[in-house]
Design an enzyme around this catalytic site. Structure first.
Site, PDB file in Angstrom:
ATOM      1  CD  GLU A 145      -2.677  -1.347  -0.102  1.00 53.10           C
ATOM      2  OE1 GLU A 145      -2.838  -0.377  -0.856  1.00 53.10           O
ATOM      3  OE2 GLU A 145      -3.083  -2.483  -0.378  1.00 53.10           O
ATOM      4  N   GLY A 146       1.953   1.229  -0.724  1.00 47.34           N
ATOM      5  CA  GLY A 146       2.882   2.353  -0.779  1.00 47.34           C
ATOM      6  C   GLY A 146       3.915   2.215   0.313  1.00 47.34           C
TER       7      GLY A 146
END
Length: 570
Positions: free
Chosen positions: A430-431
């Site tokens: 998620e980044g």
């Protein structure tokens, strides 16, 4: 050891630290009374302790597997997921018009915290469905909403996010998956996606994929990306899962941890899909899901920190080693100063990270309820901090739990090493946390630091108000906020490359200051134990912010003074 849901701490944070009462005072969330919140958290906690946690170790030792193109989850996962779905826990904050509870994101965040502690491998499926529900509700057509939202919200179907490709990781703009119009309002999706969490499972009747792809003649980069909804099975006329779509799983990743959660390679071979949002608006639509997931992933780290802390404390209370330094000691290692230091820091770090995440959720709810741009800015500011710091704390606390266990922590039979293996990926997916930090010093300071300065004003005002009753705690918090203000002013004046070089320590320092603010509020509202824990954080952990800010201001020149060859030679 059994997991004990931290219900008292969650209620204390909501009532006395993060300002959940402001959410309850809005017309939008007036039904989320103290009684409703307490009942929801208690029931979710019971489910986590009695149903999900007993399967945590099962997911580690009997991983998800791929059999004849079908993913089989660990024993007991399907039954446990069924209880989660039937209880409505997939959809705590989902819109009621499609079957959701319609409760605040803040309560969903608290539930996610407990589920992550109890069984991270199963919770990843729930997390992604929650994000997809929000994205479809915000961007899909009414026709798609009417078919997919009720089934995702009920948990009958689950959702995924398909961004990454073998050649396109964090650089999403490099993706090559194609979408060709079929001439009937649908599209033929062709390509390969990797690292797709719960890309398939035996938990649900259908898996709904949100897939980033390029239309013909789309421009290069992120501007040419559109978002498509592609189900594993095409809905029939009644909306039920029908015939198979041209979607398949070609492999599962063999991972360091999180074995209960299948991470799939997905193949799309002219699979039927529907456009979500506008052509070329794929990244904007997907960011709705990603922002939801970023807060939830930060909370995954916090949940693991809670579970690891509970396991370490239980061990320290039982393990006898050496002579107790206390005249009335128990003889267990919890009596020793260094063990007590580790346990106190673990508890203080977990509390601070949890407060940051819940504060972010409160800002999201206030934005939803009021539409005020100040709340939108605060939610945007806190999201990368909540994600990055929550997962950093999860990793650090899990490592410390192994240390408390000593040699037995390195032996798998205690199960404590699973916390460290499972949570490690949370700082990556998620980044990555580096990307979160660059987002903080880039996009989130693009307002000239206005949102952060408003938050620092509140921290300093709170510290000033506490000087009379708790001067030894209030003064360091005020000074830390002022130090961060000066560093922020410096950061705003720098070009992006200089900001990026110091982005991670800047985010860490910001989180440290926010944690001090939360502990000071807890010390004011709570009793002796809260003040003692605040003292541990403010006197032992908060001082690290100063060194972090020095790192943040060091710039990029020293980093590039070493060539790749120099690094190899060193």
């Amino acid at each position: 050891m059994p997991y004990t849901p931290p219900l008292d701490e969650l209620r204390f944070l909501l009532r006395d630290v993060v300002g959940f009462g402001r959410v309850q005072a809005t017309g939008r969330f007036a039904e989320a009374t103290d009684d409703v919140a307490a009942a929801a958290l208690a029931e979710a906690g019971r489910l986590c302790a009695e149903v999900l946690e007993p399967l945590r170790r099962v997911g580690d030792t009997q991983p998800a597997r791929l059999e004849n193109g079908v993913v089989r989850t660990p024993p007991g996962f399907a039954e446990a997921y069924g209880q989660v779905a039937r209880g409505g826990w997939v959809s705590v904050a989902a819109p009621p018009e499609h079957g959701g509870m319609g409760l605040p994101v803040t309560l969903q965040t608290a539930v996610n915290d407990m589920m992550s502690a109890a069984n991270l491998g199963l919770h990843t499926c729930i997390l992604l469905s929650q994000g997809q529900i929000e994205a479809i509700a915000a961007h899909a057509s009414d026709a798609l909403r009417s078919v997919y939202l009720p089934r995702l919200i009920s948990g009958e179907w689950s959702g995924t996010m398909n961004l990454t490709e073998p050649q396109a990781g964090s650089d999403v703009g490099a993706l090559t998956t194609r979408a060709e119009p079929n001439g009937d309002g649908t599209y033929a999706i062709t390509g390969r996606k990797i690292y797709i969490t719960y890309g398939d499972s035996d938990l649900v009747d259908n898996v709904v994929h949100l897939v980033l792809a390029r239309l013909p003649d789309a421009p290069a980069g992120t501007k040419g990306i559109s978002l498509f909804l592609v189900p594993k099975r095409l809905p029939d006329e009644s909306g039920a899962a029908g015939v198979a779509n041209a979607v398949s799983v070609s492999g599962l990743e063999h991972k360091m941890g999180l074995h209960g959660s299948p991470t799939c390679t997905m193949e799309y071979d002219c699979a039927t899909g529907w456009l979500v949002g506008e052509e070329g608006g794929g990244m904007a639509a997907m960011f709705t899901m990603m922002n939801n997931a970023r807060l939830a992933v930060g909370v995954q780290g916090i949940g693991v920190a809670e579970g690891a802390t509970q396991a370490a404390l239980a061990w320290a209370l039982e393990r006898r080693q050496g002579r107790s330094p206390l005249p009335d000691g128990t003889g267990a290692i919890v009596d020793h100063a260094d063990v007590r230091r580790m346990l106190a820091a673990m508890r203080a770090e977990t509390f601070a990270a949890r407060a940051i995440a819940l504060s972010c959720a409160v800002a999201i709810d206030m934005e939803t309820a009021t539409g005020a741009p100040e709340w939108a800015a605060r939610a945007a500011l806190l999201t990368p901090i909540a994600k990055a710091w929550g997962t950093e704390v999860g990793h650090a606390v899990a490592q410390e739990a192994i240390q408390v266990h000593g040699g037995m922590g390195y032996v798998e039979e205690t199960g404590v090493a699973q916390f460290a293996r499972d949570v490690r990926v949370a700082a990556i997916y998620e980044g990555t946390n580096g990307i979160q930090a660059m987002d903080l010093v880039g996009r989130k300071l693009a307002d000239g630091g206005e949102a952060l300065f408003r938050l620092l004003d509140e921290i300093e005002a709170g510290a000033e108000a506490a000087r009379g009753s708790l001067p030894a705690l209030a003064a360091p918090v005020w000074q830390a906020a002022e130090n961060l203000r000066e560093a922020t002013e410096w950061m705003i004046d720098q070009p992006l490359q200089e900001r990026y070089a110091g982005a991670v320590p800047f985010l860490h320092a910001t989180a440290r200051v926010l944690g001090g603010h939360a502990h000071l509020a807890a010390a004011l509202a709570g009793g002796e134990a809260r003040r003692a824990l605040a003292g541990v954080y403010i006197h032992r952990l908060l001082p690290a912010h100063d060194g972090l800010l020095a790192q943040a201001r060091a710039g990029s020149e020293g980093l590039y003074a070493l060539s790749p060859g120099d690094l190899a030679a060193a």
